[in-house]
Scaffold this motif. Sequence first.
Motif, mmCIF file in Angstrom:
data_model
loop_
_atom_site.group_PDB
_atom_site.id
_atom_site.type_symbol
_atom_site.label_atom_id
_atom_site.label_comp_id
_atom_site.label_asym_id
_atom_site.label_seq_id
_atom_site.Cartn_x
_atom_site.Cartn_y
_atom_site.Cartn_z
ATOM 1 N N LYS A 295 0.827 -1.208 0.000
ATOM 2 C CA LYS A 295 0.000 0.000 0.000
ATOM 3 C C LYS A 295 0.859 1.256 0.000
ATOM 4 C CE LYS A 295 -3.752 2.262 2.534
ATOM 5 N NZ LYS A 295 -4.676 2.177 3.693
ATOM 6 N N GLU A 296 1.890 1.279 0.834
ATOM 7 C CA GLU A 296 2.723 2.478 0.944
ATOM 8 C C GLU A 296 3.518 2.744 -0.331
ATOM 9 O OE1 GLU A 296 5.146 2.411 4.427
ATOM 10 O OE2 GLU A 296 3.439 2.312 5.809
ATOM 11 N N HIS A 297 3.774 1.680 -1.106
ATOM 12 C CA HIS A 297 4.569 1.855 -2.325
ATOM 13 C C HIS A 297 3.730 1.677 -3.591
ATOM 14 C CE1 HIS A 297 8.317 2.278 -0.114
ATOM 15 N NE2 HIS A 297 7.928 1.284 0.649
ATOM 16 N N ASP A 298 2.404 1.849 -3.438
ATOM 17 C CA ASP A 298 1.479 1.909 -4.586
ATOM 18 C C ASP A 298 1.579 0.677 -5.481
ATOM 19 O OD1 ASP A 298 0.690 4.477 -3.731
ATOM 20 O OD2 ASP A 298 2.354 5.394 -4.805
ATOM 21 N N TYR A 299 1.457 -0.490 -4.867
ATOM 22 C CA TYR A 299 1.516 -1.753 -5.608
ATOM 23 C C TYR A 299 0.308 -1.893 -6.531
ATOM 24 C CZ TYR A 299 0.867 -6.840 -6.230
ATOM 25 O OH TYR A 299 0.650 -8.091 -6.732
ATOM 26 N N VAL A 300 0.580 -2.256 -7.795
ATOM 27 C CA VAL A 300 -0.473 -2.538 -8.777
ATOM 28 C C VAL A 300 -0.135 -3.860 -9.458
ATOM 29 C CG1 VAL A 300 -1.672 -1.783 -10.863
ATOM 30 C CG2 VAL A 300 -0.912 -0.083 -9.180
ATOM 31 N N PHE A 301 -1.094 -4.787 -9.483
ATOM 32 C CA PHE A 301 -0.908 -6.115 -10.075
ATOM 33 C C PHE A 301 -1.533 -6.149 -11.466
ATOM 34 C CE2 PHE A 301 -2.797 -10.552 -10.347
ATOM 35 C CZ PHE A 301 -1.614 -11.159 -10.737
ATOM 36 N N TYR A 302 -0.832 -6.809 -12.423
ATOM 37 C CA TYR A 302 -1.338 -6.936 -13.794
ATOM 38 C C TYR A 302 -1.593 -8.416 -14.083
ATOM 39 C CZ TYR A 302 0.513 -2.207 -13.928
ATOM 40 O OH TYR A 302 0.777 -0.894 -13.642
ATOM 41 N N PHE B 186 3.769 -6.320 -12.175
ATOM 42 C CA PHE B 186 3.243 -5.404 -11.162
ATOM 43 C C PHE B 186 4.118 -4.163 -11.181
ATOM 44 C CE2 PHE B 186 6.443 -7.927 -8.995
ATOM 45 C CZ PHE B 186 7.132 -7.010 -8.214
ATOM 46 N N SER B 187 3.661 -3.149 -10.486
ATOM 47 C CA SER B 187 4.468 -1.933 -10.361
ATOM 48 C C SER B 187 4.469 -1.481 -8.913
ATOM 49 C CB SER B 187 3.925 -0.818 -11.260
ATOM 50 O OG SER B 187 2.614 -0.450 -10.865
ATOM 51 N N LEU B 188 5.554 -0.830 -8.528
ATOM 52 C CA LEU B 188 5.697 -0.192 -7.219
ATOM 53 C C LEU B 188 6.171 1.231 -7.473
ATOM 54 C CD1 LEU B 188 7.562 -3.004 -5.220
ATOM 55 C CD2 LEU B 188 5.185 -2.321 -4.914
ATOM 56 N N GLN B 189 5.432 2.203 -6.951
ATOM 57 C CA GLN B 189 5.775 3.612 -7.163
ATOM 58 C C GLN B 189 6.001 3.897 -8.648
ATOM 59 O OE1 GLN B 189 9.174 3.844 -4.514
ATOM 60 N NE2 GLN B 189 7.907 4.544 -2.812
ATOM 61 N N ASP B 190 5.101 3.345 -9.466
ATOM 62 C CA ASP B 190 5.109 3.541 -10.923
ATOM 63 C C ASP B 190 6.297 2.887 -11.625
ATOM 64 O OD1 ASP B 190 2.735 5.018 -10.842
ATOM 65 O OD2 ASP B 190 3.825 6.862 -10.388
ATOM 66 N N GLN B 191 7.088 2.104 -10.908
ATOM 67 C CA GLN B 191 8.170 1.353 -11.546
ATOM 68 C C GLN B 191 7.674 -0.052 -11.863
ATOM 69 O OE1 GLN B 191 11.692 0.721 -9.198
ATOM 70 N NE2 GLN B 191 12.563 -0.738 -10.652
ATOM 71 N N GLY B 192 7.714 -0.425 -13.143
ATOM 72 C CA GLY B 192 7.231 -1.729 -13.550
ATOM 73 C C GLY B 192 8.266 -2.824 -13.358
ATOM 74 N N PHE B 193 7.789 -4.023 -13.020
ATOM 75 C CA PHE B 193 8.652 -5.196 -12.870
ATOM 76 C C PHE B 193 8.214 -6.217 -13.914
ATOM 77 C CE2 PHE B 193 9.026 -2.942 -8.968
ATOM 78 C CZ PHE B 193 10.307 -3.198 -8.495
ATOM 79 N N PRO B 194 9.022 -6.403 -14.970
ATOM 80 C CA PRO B 194 8.589 -7.216 -16.110
ATOM 81 C C PRO B 194 8.636 -8.714 -15.830
ATOM 82 C CG PRO B 194 10.817 -6.422 -16.462
ATOM 83 C CD PRO B 194 10.326 -5.767 -15.201
ATOM 84 N N GLN B 195 7.957 -9.451 -16.694
ATOM 85 C CA GLN B 195 7.923 -10.915 -16.593
ATOM 86 C C GLN B 195 9.333 -11.498 -16.624
ATOM 87 O OE1 GLN B 195 5.604 -10.703 -20.109
ATOM 88 N NE2 GLN B 195 3.867 -11.844 -19.221
ATOM 89 N N ALA C 51 12.208 -1.219 -2.127
ATOM 90 C CA ALA C 51 11.607 0.110 -2.237
ATOM 91 C C ALA C 51 11.583 0.813 -0.885
ATOM 92 C CB ALA C 51 10.187 -0.007 -2.796
ATOM 93 N N GLU C 52 11.288 0.063 0.162
ATOM 94 C CA GLU C 52 11.267 0.644 1.506
ATOM 95 C C GLU C 52 12.670 1.045 1.947
ATOM 96 O OE1 GLU C 52 9.601 1.774 5.305
ATOM 97 O OE2 GLU C 52 8.859 1.602 3.245
ATOM 98 N N GLN C 53 13.653 0.216 1.642
ATOM 99 C CA GLN C 53 15.027 0.544 2.018
ATOM 100 C C GLN C 53 15.500 1.830 1.355
ATOM 101 O OE1 GLN C 53 16.929 -3.140 0.894
ATOM 102 N NE2 GLN C 53 17.025 -3.873 3.012
ATOM 103 N N SER C 54 15.037 2.077 0.137
ATOM 104 C CA SER C 54 15.486 3.262 -0.597
ATOM 105 C C SER C 54 14.997 4.559 0.045
ATOM 106 C CB SER C 54 15.017 3.187 -2.050
ATOM 107 O OG SER C 54 13.608 3.344 -2.139
ATOM 108 N N VAL C 55 13.930 4.490 0.831
ATOM 109 C CA VAL C 55 13.397 5.707 1.462
ATOM 110 C C VAL C 55 13.436 5.620 2.987
ATOM 111 C CG1 VAL C 55 11.905 6.233 -0.510
ATOM 112 C CG2 VAL C 55 11.026 4.799 1.349
ATOM 113 N N PHE C 56 14.114 4.589 3.504
ATOM 114 C CA PHE C 56 14.062 4.335 4.945
ATOM 115 C C PHE C 56 14.603 5.511 5.756
ATOM 116 C CE2 PHE C 56 15.818 2.720 8.927
ATOM 117 C CZ PHE C 56 14.717 2.058 9.447
#
Length: 541
Positions: A385-392, A425-434, A471-476
Amino acid sequence: MVYYFLSMFAVMKREMLSKKTVLLFGMLACLSGKAQNLPDSVVMTVGGKAVPLSEFTFIAQKNGEADFSNSKTLNEYVELFKNFKLKVVEAEAQGMDTTEAFTQELEGYEAQLKSSYWSDKTGEEEAVKAVYDRGNELLEFSYILIRMPRGNVLAKDSLPAYQEAMDVYERLQKGEDIDALGKAWYEEDKGLRIVYEHVPTLPPLRAPKVLERALYELPAGQLSLPVRTSVGYYIVKMHSRKAHPGLVRASHILISFKVDSVTRSKEEALAIAEEVLQKIQAEEDFAELAKTYSNDPGSAANGGTLRAFGLGEMVQPFEQAAFALNTPGEVSGLVESRFGYHIIKLIEKLPRPSFDTEKNSLQSAMAKNEHNFELYKAFDDRMKKEHDYVFYPDAYTELAELCNELFPSDSVFYETAKDMNKPLFSLQDQGFPQSEFARFMSAPQISTKTFALDFLQEAYDLFVRAASTAAEQSVFNEKHPEYAYLMQEYRDGILLFEISNREVWTKPVKKQASLEKKWIKALNKKYPVVINWEAITKLRK
């Protein structure tokens, strides 16, 4: 914590404080406090080492003990803080920050502190409590398991087992008895593909997660649809759901069918057991008879006394007889199990242990197996939720379809999927490809699941967890600026304790005040101190 140290030195308390009290005082308040958003200027230098103004204000204000609007209070705090830092510098000069004990203690605190950030303790406790609450009921059921092929199983290869399971389900729905069918089929198959079992009691965490969930949702008297696990399809008939009866403490005497390497006949064991039972009925001491006759190496020397146990923990004939006893001191007749003949004496009946008693063992068990996803779900969900997870889902379905032909950990699967670049899926608008997920699955020991779709799902959950953690570590540091101050404070607190213990606290109580005064005077001469009064004055505004 540090302000507590400083105040302590100011009033010169006479009693020796324990190390744990000194170091951990106010820790809970520390975790909930927030560092002030002040310029990162220097409040003072002590022995040539700069102390940030932000550290000074954080320590002063987190417990609300320093009033910056009061000049007298602020000046007193500056003096105490300076003396505290002088002692830390002296401890460093003596090498106290290089010892193994110091390193171990600091690392232990760091692990504890990180755990408070990288977990959801409330969510974990709720997950463990849900498992504990399942244990308020004990399930009795029968099942037939149709195994899938051994080894790694592709999605398409599960279809024959599924169809067979549906055929069994339909036969049972038409009125056939699951126990009769299961026994006959198991004997015919010789256990190669078909497994049948009547389970008199099932506590939580003893079955595959998906099966356990289905079991606890199944009403008494009902039949389940086939439940797929990594080993095959289960069809379950729930016979009963009973309230947890608590625990039993008992002593027993075992006359076994085998002693060391010598096997007794059943008749020989029975004759000895009857002789012992007669002695008990003649009121000979049970504990002494256990020491003399019992073949249970774990309890004989203790007069046959066993730890408290619940249903499902002992062989069925033994526990049924033990729970049938009602009065402390009551002795059973001869009870036959696969081990031999038992004579059981009831010590007491106990209620089920409380949640607080069982919590740690349940949590440890969950953390070590597939139930860890339940245990950490609240934290995983919060990170998403905090990192705007979106599932495709369409991209995931394409990979799932590959599981009809290839197992996800196979190198050929990766070679096929490495050019598939739709975002999963994406986190904070960054996509993670297959393709990135396929590479992740090619690493060794990602999952122990042997069914392709189960492997894919567990690997996906782990991949999302790894990505959200990164993602959390990058803004910790940005989210938790107080973390660095808490670590610095605890580090300095350890050194303060060690140096004070060496210089003052181990000396006679009557001399401690004068020794403290002389020590502070010597430290002020030994180490130069420069105080930024201009920055401090601004704090009063």
